[in-house]
Scaffold this active site. Structure first.
Site, short mmCIF file in Angstrom:
data_model
loop_
_atom_site.label_atom_id
_atom_site.label_comp_id
_atom_site.label_asym_id
_atom_site.label_seq_id
_atom_site.Cartn_x
_atom_site.Cartn_y
_atom_site.Cartn_z
N GLY B 328 -17.36 3.90 -62.54
CA GLY B 328 -18.16 3.15 -63.50
C GLY B 328 -18.60 4.03 -64.65
O GLY B 328 -17.87 4.95 -65.03
N GLU B 329 -19.75 3.70 -65.24
CA GLU B 329 -20.34 4.46 -66.35
C GLU B 329 -19.58 4.29 -67.67
O GLU B 329 -20.00 4.79 -68.69
CB GLU B 329 -20.39 5.98 -66.07
CG GLU B 329 -21.03 6.41 -64.79
CD GLU B 329 -21.01 7.95 -64.62
OE1 GLU B 329 -20.46 8.65 -65.48
OE2 GLU B 329 -21.57 8.42 -63.62
N GLY B 330 -18.42 3.62 -67.61
CA GLY B 330 -17.54 3.56 -68.78
C GLY B 330 -16.41 4.57 -68.71
O GLY B 330 -15.61 4.69 -69.64
#
Lengths: 363, 363
Positions: B328-330
């Site tokens: 995640g997180e980008g």
């Protein structure tokens, strides 16, 4: 000792201790263990290459596009005329090809190496002339190269790798240009893996059904005419002489040069990002010459050519980019370069659970 | 009209003429037709987004990480404690997370948006406070959000997209942080595609077998308790009210905000690169609110979460990066960004057969 012998003698396996250190470091970073998937193994591999944890950033990188022609073109294995090799070399030197656009995007230099284009090329900035022949002979009639030609092409690749590293490259990227060169790749993959031509041969940059059938038949004939199944490196126990004979029989001058480029990278302890099926088949030859050289390779992308997946499987490499590219030039490897950089960057920049005060579920 | 209504009214389909022009331009470039595979379609998509051929380079790009907590965490759906959301926000702001390393590598800014972290966060550079609640309610007991909360979260995402574009971003990148947020994603994917929880629910960032079984059971219960199968958007004919009700029932505040971020990008005619399963499930909500918004999306990567492939299939998107990331997180979208840039760069830099004097096999 010859340049090839010196280079082979200089190649050591990747540093297993640095790789273990890199795995342990990954597990302390503020992310779930294994959450970076394949990129964690890339960072571990580069630690092994550099014998350091964290490994240095792979910057700057240098692309070398090895260009050559193929006698087997006469058998109608591709819809493209042979002069396109020469025209595309001019396009690379003028900065107009996809490889130039990708190289500009990711910030790498571009060097074009003539190891066997079937025309005299004018001198130009960015062009290195190491021409060994005006293209190979037709492998469906006999060996594509003599053994001394194949060795000279391998040594040309070694010297290009050495020169780029001496000029500061921390990462090498392989590229190729040569109309008909997927035919030689298919034959090399058959020779080094024992697969049938129907499994390794694809449409290259646009063969139709009739051309594909002819191409498969020509690959089979080339292997038969040259008695290659009898000299398979696997069966010959990986002898250097056997590998060079196979390369000479059914390879291309750019395939031999890329095999040398890989050996040169490994001897210099610098990573090399491989492009598609041309580099994959050349890497099989490099592995036959020096199995430890593959420790220094990152598979940039998986080409649409069916033989490429076979070659990567044989080498134990997993491609980073899989976008149905079938262009060559180094384009797939260039796209992988920022992924490799990002994988290494993590090892430098990311906080540990301790340093960032983040709770670790596993402690 | 509300911000949401205004935004929905502003969204137009991508420009089909610019896309046709881009396809025709691709075919004139010095490469075999189709040789750039999936990247050719990316360039075509961005031409449609910008209504221009070639489309502008997607530079600079801006990453927004939407952070929030989840009431369903109380059901034991993840091995990570809830406070890790707050700790990771601090890590992002200190520059110590993987998203920061990747953003630095590819040259994008990082903005963290608190839409619902279950703690008061100190003001900091790079932190935008749009807190709607201290986390959602437990969706296995009733709706995760009220409808007004869901709308407020969507509008927070819209306004972040607007602000980043106003500040010069030519490309938006979605990121998320929220312990337990793959549980909400799985529920949303069930709600919007009709799949069973066993197909959409995965291990997130490290659930063991027992936790995974519990997570599947909780997703099923949340759908049942909220009567979501009865309000499925597909069945409800894609009504805006139905989509918002579904988002409120089983979504997260960051999911709603990312849905808004996508709508905001589409309204501003700027491309948005989606990260993994959180963004994929949010994009299903965005598609239910405004189907044309998906024209503006590029799927950055394919997450290891099984629901993500289902969501992408439903949306008709193909992921660019497939490296078994589950962070995640980008991070996956950041890795895709140089690939998107390279695809567009080709349209600007590469010579045509005519201009470069290269023979075209098809003419």
């Amino acid at each position: 000792m010859s340049v090839l012998e010196q280079t082979l003698a200089a190649i050591r396996p990747a540093d297993r201790q640095a790789m273990a250190d890199a795995r342990a470091h990954q597990d302390r970073l503020t992310k779930p263990r294994g959450a970076l998937g394949v990129l964690e193994e890339v960072a571990v591999r580069l630690a092994g290459v550099a014998s350091a944890c964290p490994p240095p950033l792979p910057t700057p990188a240098a692309l070398a596009i090895f260009a050559a022609d193929h006698g087997v073109h006469a058998q109608g294995v591709t819809p493209w005329p042979q002069e396109v090799t020469t025209q595309m070399v001019a396009n690379f030197l003028a900065g107009g090809a996809v490889a130039n656009a990708f190289a500009a995007q990711v910030g790498t230099s571009v060097t074009v190496v003539d190891v066997g284009v079937a025309a005299d090329l004018p001198q130009a900035a960015g062009l290195v002339s190491r021409k060994i022949a005006y293209g190979t002979a037709d492998m469906s009639l006999g060996p594509a190269m003599t053994v001394p030609q194949a060795v000279a092409a391998v040594e040309a690749g070694i010297s290009v790798a050495r020169d780029l590293v001496a000029a500061g490259a921390a990462c090498l990227i392989s590229g190729d240009m040569g109309i008909a060169n997927t035919t030689a790749s298919a034959a090399l993959i058959c020779a080094f893996t024992g697969k049938d031509a129907a499994e390794t041969t694809g449409r290259g940059t646009g063969a139709d059904d009739a051309t594909l059938s002819r191409k498969i038949e020509i690959v089979r004939r080339a292997l038969q005419v040259n008695g290659v199944p009898g000299t398979r490196v696997d069966e010959a126990g990986g002898s250097v002489a056997g590998a060079v004979r196979t390369l000479a029989a059914v390879g291309g001058l750019e395939h031999a040069a890329i095999a040398g480029f890989i050996l040169g990278a490994a001897a210099a302890r610098v990573p090399v990002i491989l492009d598609g099926v041309i580099a994959g088949s050349a890497a099989l030859a490099a592995a036959a010459l020096a199995p430890d050289a593959i420790d220094y390779c990152v598979a940039g992308h998986r080409s649409a050519e069916p033989g490429h997946a076979i070659a990567l499987g044989h080498l134990g490499l997993r491609a980073l980019v899989d976008l149905e590219l079938r262009l060559g030039e180094g384009t797939g490897a260039l796209l992988a370069y920022p992924l490799v950089s990002a994988a290494v960057r993590v090892m430098h920049d990311v906080a540990t659970f301790d340093s960032a005060g983040v709770t670790d579920k596993d402690v």
